[in-house]
Design a protein around this motif. Structure first.
Motif, PDB file in Angstrom:
ATOM      1  N   THR A  15      -8.409  -8.670   6.474  1.00  0.00           N
ATOM      2  CA  THR A  15      -7.634  -8.998   5.270  1.00  0.00           C
ATOM      3  C   THR A  15      -8.477  -9.848   4.314  1.00  0.00           C
ATOM      4  O   THR A  15      -8.964 -10.905   4.680  1.00  0.00           O
ATOM      5  CB  THR A  15      -6.343  -9.753   5.659  1.00  0.00           C
ATOM      6  OG1 THR A  15      -5.534  -8.859   6.431  1.00  0.00           O
ATOM      7  CG2 THR A  15      -5.561 -10.204   4.428  1.00  0.00           C
ATOM      8  N   VAL A  16      -8.639  -9.317   3.105  1.00  0.00           N
ATOM      9  CA  VAL A  16      -9.380 -10.061   2.075  1.00  0.00           C
ATOM     10  C   VAL A  16      -8.410 -10.999   1.355  1.00  0.00           C
ATOM     11  O   VAL A  16      -8.733 -12.129   1.024  1.00  0.00           O
ATOM     12  CB  VAL A  16     -10.024  -9.078   1.059  1.00  0.00           C
ATOM     13  CG1 VAL A  16     -10.748  -9.822  -0.053  1.00  0.00           C
ATOM     14  CG2 VAL A  16     -10.960  -8.116   1.778  1.00  0.00           C
ATOM     15  N   GLN A  23       1.004  -6.122  -1.206  1.00  0.00           N
ATOM     16  CA  GLN A  23       0.122  -5.347  -0.325  1.00  0.00           C
ATOM     17  C   GLN A  23      -1.072  -6.204   0.116  1.00  0.00           C
ATOM     18  O   GLN A  23      -1.418  -7.188  -0.542  1.00  0.00           O
ATOM     19  CB  GLN A  23      -0.418  -4.115  -1.060  1.00  0.00           C
ATOM     20  CG  GLN A  23       0.637  -3.050  -1.320  1.00  0.00           C
ATOM     21  CD  GLN A  23       0.034  -1.896  -2.090  1.00  0.00           C
ATOM     22  OE1 GLN A  23      -0.522  -2.087  -3.174  1.00  0.00           O
ATOM     23  NE2 GLN A  23       0.142  -0.705  -1.544  1.00  0.00           N
ATOM     24  N   THR A  24      -1.675  -5.757   1.199  1.00  0.00           N
ATOM     25  CA  THR A  24      -2.884  -6.437   1.678  1.00  0.00           C
ATOM     26  C   THR A  24      -4.104  -5.751   1.073  1.00  0.00           C
ATOM     27  O   THR A  24      -4.147  -4.516   1.022  1.00  0.00           O
ATOM     28  CB  THR A  24      -2.982  -6.331   3.219  1.00  0.00           C
ATOM     29  OG1 THR A  24      -1.781  -6.886   3.773  1.00  0.00           O
ATOM     30  CG2 THR A  24      -4.183  -7.089   3.760  1.00  0.00           C
ATOM     31  N   GLN A 157     -15.082  -1.234  -1.474  1.00  0.00           N
ATOM     32  CA  GLN A 157     -15.033  -1.248   0.006  1.00  0.00           C
ATOM     33  C   GLN A 157     -13.711  -1.822   0.519  1.00  0.00           C
ATOM     34  O   GLN A 157     -13.611  -2.282   1.648  1.00  0.00           O
ATOM     35  CB  GLN A 157     -16.238  -2.026   0.579  1.00  0.00           C
ATOM     36  CG  GLN A 157     -16.623  -1.650   2.005  1.00  0.00           C
ATOM     37  CD  GLN A 157     -17.097  -0.199   2.158  1.00  0.00           C
ATOM     38  OE1 GLN A 157     -17.680   0.382   1.255  1.00  0.00           O
ATOM     39  NE2 GLN A 157     -16.803   0.403   3.297  1.00  0.00           N
ATOM     40  N   THR A 158     -12.678  -1.800  -0.319  1.00  0.00           N
ATOM     41  CA  THR A 158     -11.364  -2.287   0.116  1.00  0.00           C
ATOM     42  C   THR A 158     -10.278  -1.284  -0.282  1.00  0.00           C
ATOM     43  O   THR A 158     -10.482  -0.427  -1.141  1.00  0.00           O
ATOM     44  CB  THR A 158     -11.012  -3.664  -0.504  1.00  0.00           C
ATOM     45  OG1 THR A 158     -10.927  -3.519  -1.921  1.00  0.00           O
ATOM     46  CG2 THR A 158     -12.029  -4.732  -0.146  1.00  0.00           C
ATOM     47  N   ALA A 162       0.130  -1.545   2.479  1.00  0.00           N
ATOM     48  CA  ALA A 162       1.236  -2.338   3.033  1.00  0.00           C
ATOM     49  C   ALA A 162       1.075  -2.368   4.547  1.00  0.00           C
ATOM     50  O   ALA A 162       0.731  -1.344   5.155  1.00  0.00           O
ATOM     51  CB  ALA A 162       2.563  -1.690   2.657  1.00  0.00           C
ATOM     52  N   LYS A 163       1.314  -3.534   5.133  1.00  0.00           N
ATOM     53  CA  LYS A 163       1.143  -3.642   6.585  1.00  0.00           C
ATOM     54  C   LYS A 163       2.185  -2.775   7.311  1.00  0.00           C
ATOM     55  O   LYS A 163       3.332  -2.662   6.860  1.00  0.00           O
ATOM     56  CB  LYS A 163       1.261  -5.097   7.038  1.00  0.00           C
ATOM     57  CG  LYS A 163       0.734  -5.282   8.446  1.00  0.00           C
ATOM     58  CD  LYS A 163       0.562  -6.723   8.851  1.00  0.00           C
ATOM     59  CE  LYS A 163       0.009  -6.782  10.275  1.00  0.00           C
ATOM     60  NZ  LYS A 163      -0.053  -8.132  10.813  1.00  0.00           N
ATOM     61  N   LEU A 164       1.751  -2.181   8.412  1.00  0.00           N
ATOM     62  CA  LEU A 164       2.622  -1.271   9.163  1.00  0.00           C
ATOM     63  C   LEU A 164       3.306  -1.984  10.317  1.00  0.00           C
ATOM     64  O   LEU A 164       2.820  -3.009  10.798  1.00  0.00           O
ATOM     65  CB  LEU A 164       1.781  -0.127   9.735  1.00  0.00           C
ATOM     66  CG  LEU A 164       1.025   0.723   8.720  1.00  0.00           C
ATOM     67  CD1 LEU A 164      -0.017   1.586   9.426  1.00  0.00           C
ATOM     68  CD2 LEU A 164       1.992   1.609   7.940  1.00  0.00           C
ATOM     69  N   LYS A 165       4.392  -1.401  10.779  1.00  0.00           N
ATOM     70  CA  LYS A 165       4.985  -1.837  12.038  1.00  0.00           C
ATOM     71  C   LYS A 165       4.207  -1.132  13.164  1.00  0.00           C
ATOM     72  O   LYS A 165       3.467  -0.173  12.900  1.00  0.00           O
ATOM     73  CB  LYS A 165       6.466  -1.432  12.093  1.00  0.00           C
ATOM     74  CG  LYS A 165       7.307  -2.172  11.046  1.00  0.00           C
ATOM     75  CD  LYS A 165       8.781  -1.880  11.195  1.00  0.00           C
ATOM     76  CE  LYS A 165       9.130  -0.527  10.605  1.00  0.00           C
ATOM     77  NZ  LYS A 165      10.553  -0.213  10.607  1.00  0.00           N
TER      78      LYS A 165
END
Ligand code: SF4
Length: 467
Positions: A15-16, A23-24, A157-158, A162-165
């Motif tokens: 995670t930047v 969102q990440t 490079q990013t 959204a983080k997943l379950k």
């Protein structure tokens, strides 16, 4: 939200920052590119005067459009030739490592990155292709992305995600003879549905996956996306390390021991918390085959095509469409259905272990009259290995065509296409309408062994009867 899983650890380490959208911004360790989704992305970079930020983290090959019969340049298809030239120029301009046809290591992107040792545990990996989930077999978090995201990764490079379950999909026990990794994943998708994994990463756990080879784990993770999951993974273990050791781009000498210790620390904790857990028994899994137009429309080979009453209400409309399109009647056996084309290959099942298993069933048998059957190795290395073992001779003697590496009839963006209403027994991953190159062509997904069983009998058959 899940805690202490490999997914959480790898996500947090990459995670930047958190974007205003919530969102990440996620750092991508390895970016795999190929000819289909990259030309426009490079053009967008050029328009903005941007360069590839980390060419050393970018690896290219060609797979979708490569002909598997005549690979002489220029390609007969001018559009394919244009895509080839575009990738060649872009890789040269941006100093990107490129495995071109004839390099000895070209092949389907999801076959070559693992076999060269690029794919490693704990990585974040992106590629402009849905089946990037394959790389999760190593304990990497790997996403298929669209063209504008390919541009984003090339430039920064990013990725914004959204983080997943996390759902733990546990399968325990030993698979019965004639049952393969492909059957396991088709069974899981059948049970959980093609949309069941939406919003999730799938962690494949349990003794069945622990007993699998890396190539079998790749088959399972490859199709995680067909169950709706954004990615799928297996925790890295001794099988993973054994596979990676000595590969071209795997860590060497002292770096190797450090890497293994690091990879081990990324495994999901024993006390990890999951958003959901489902458990299956390997003993319940039979050779499985799709009968419809989604990978979730699967049945055991000895079952009947389901009647509408057997299906949940929300699945009945797509089932009605499938009966019509596939020309199958509710309640009829799938076994015995005549096939026209048999294809072993793709990023799901085009690896050396798939070819070895297919050859076992082809040896001493003959492709049935009127059936076109062909074997397409997933990479130049797979082809070379198969030939050194004499597998090509077994296939040719049995009446199969032995081809050059590429995606071939999985997506048919090359001369390998179904014609008209032909019915294909295929070791690939999608049975959507028109997927294999004919707008009315029909596809039945199955394991490579089952494809060979269909080829030599001329009809959908139970591979266990050939054991
Ligand atoms: S083999 Fe099929 S699914 Fe895999 S990368 Fe090629 S076209 Fe995509």
């Amino acid at each position: 939200m899940s805690k202490g899983t490999l997914f959480d650890k790898v996500w947090d380490l990459h995670t930047v920052g958190i974007l205003p959208s919530g969102q990440t911004q996620l750092f991508i360790g390895l970016h795999l590119i190929h000819e289909v989704t990259s030309p426009q992305a490079f053009a967008m970079l050029r328009d903005r005067g941007l360069k590839v930020l980390y060419p050393e983290r970018t690896v290219a090959t060609v797979d979708h459009i490569v002909p598997t019969e005549n690979q002489a340049r220029p390609f007969v298809d001018s559009l394919a030739e244009e895509m080839m030239q575009s990738l060649e120029q872009n890789c040269e301009e941006h100093q990107i490592r490129f495995y071109n046809v004839g390099s000895g290591s070209q092949g389907i992107v999801h076959v070559i990155a693992p076999e060269l040792g690029f794919t490693q545990p704990g990585m974040t990996i992106a590629c402009g292709d849905s089946h990037t989930s394959t790389h999760g077999a190593f304990g990497a978090i790997a996403f298929g992305i669209g063209t504008s995201q390919v541009r984003d990764v090339l430039a920064s490079q990013t990725l914004a995600l959204a983080k997943l379950k996390v759902r733990k999909v546990e399968v325990n026990g030993t698979l019965k003879p004639g049952v393969y990794a492909k059957d396991v994943v088709l069974h899981i998708i059948r049970k959980l549905g093609v949309k069941g994994g939406v919003g999730y990463a799938y962690e494949f756990a349990g003794s069945t996956f622990e007993q699998m080879s890396m190539e079998e784990r790749m088959t399972v993770c490859n199709m995680a996306i067909e169950g709706g999951a954004r990615c799928g993974y297996v925790n890295p273990d001794a099988v993973t390390f054994e596979y990676l050791k000595g590969r071209d781009f795997a860590p060497k000498v002292e770096a190797w021991d450090k890497a293994v210790a690091w990879w081990q620390s990324l495994r999901s904790d024993t006390a990890a918390e999951y958003d959901d857990v489902v458990v299956f028994d390997a003993a319940d899994i039979a050779p499985t085959i799709t009968w419809g137009i989604t990978p979730g429309q699967g049945i055991a080979i000895n079952e009947l095509v389901p009647t509408p009453e057997m299906l949940p209400a929300d699945e009945q409309p797509i089932a009605a469409e499938a009966y019509r399109y596939m020309d199958l009647q509710p309640g009829q056996p799938i076994q015995g259905t005549k096939v026209d084309v048999c294809f072993v290959g793709s990023c799901t099942n085009g690896r050396i272990s798939d070819l070895r298993e297919a050859a076992k069933f082809a040896q001493g048998r003959q492709v049935a009259e009127g059936v076109k059957a062909f074997i397409v190795p997933g990479s130049e290395r797979v082809k070379q290995q198969a030939e050194s073992e004499g597998l090509d001779k077994i296939f040719v003697a049995a009446g199969f065509e032995w081809r050059e590496p590429g995606c071939s009839m999985c997506l048919a963006m090359n001369p390998d296409k179904l014609e008209g209403r032909q019915l294909s027994a295929s070791s690939s991953n999608r049975n959507f309408k028109g997927r294999q190159g004919s707008a009315s062509g029909r596809t039945l997904l199955m394991s490579p062994a089952m494809v060979v069983a269909a080829a030599v009998t001329g009809q959908v058959s139970d591979v266990r009867e050939l054991l």
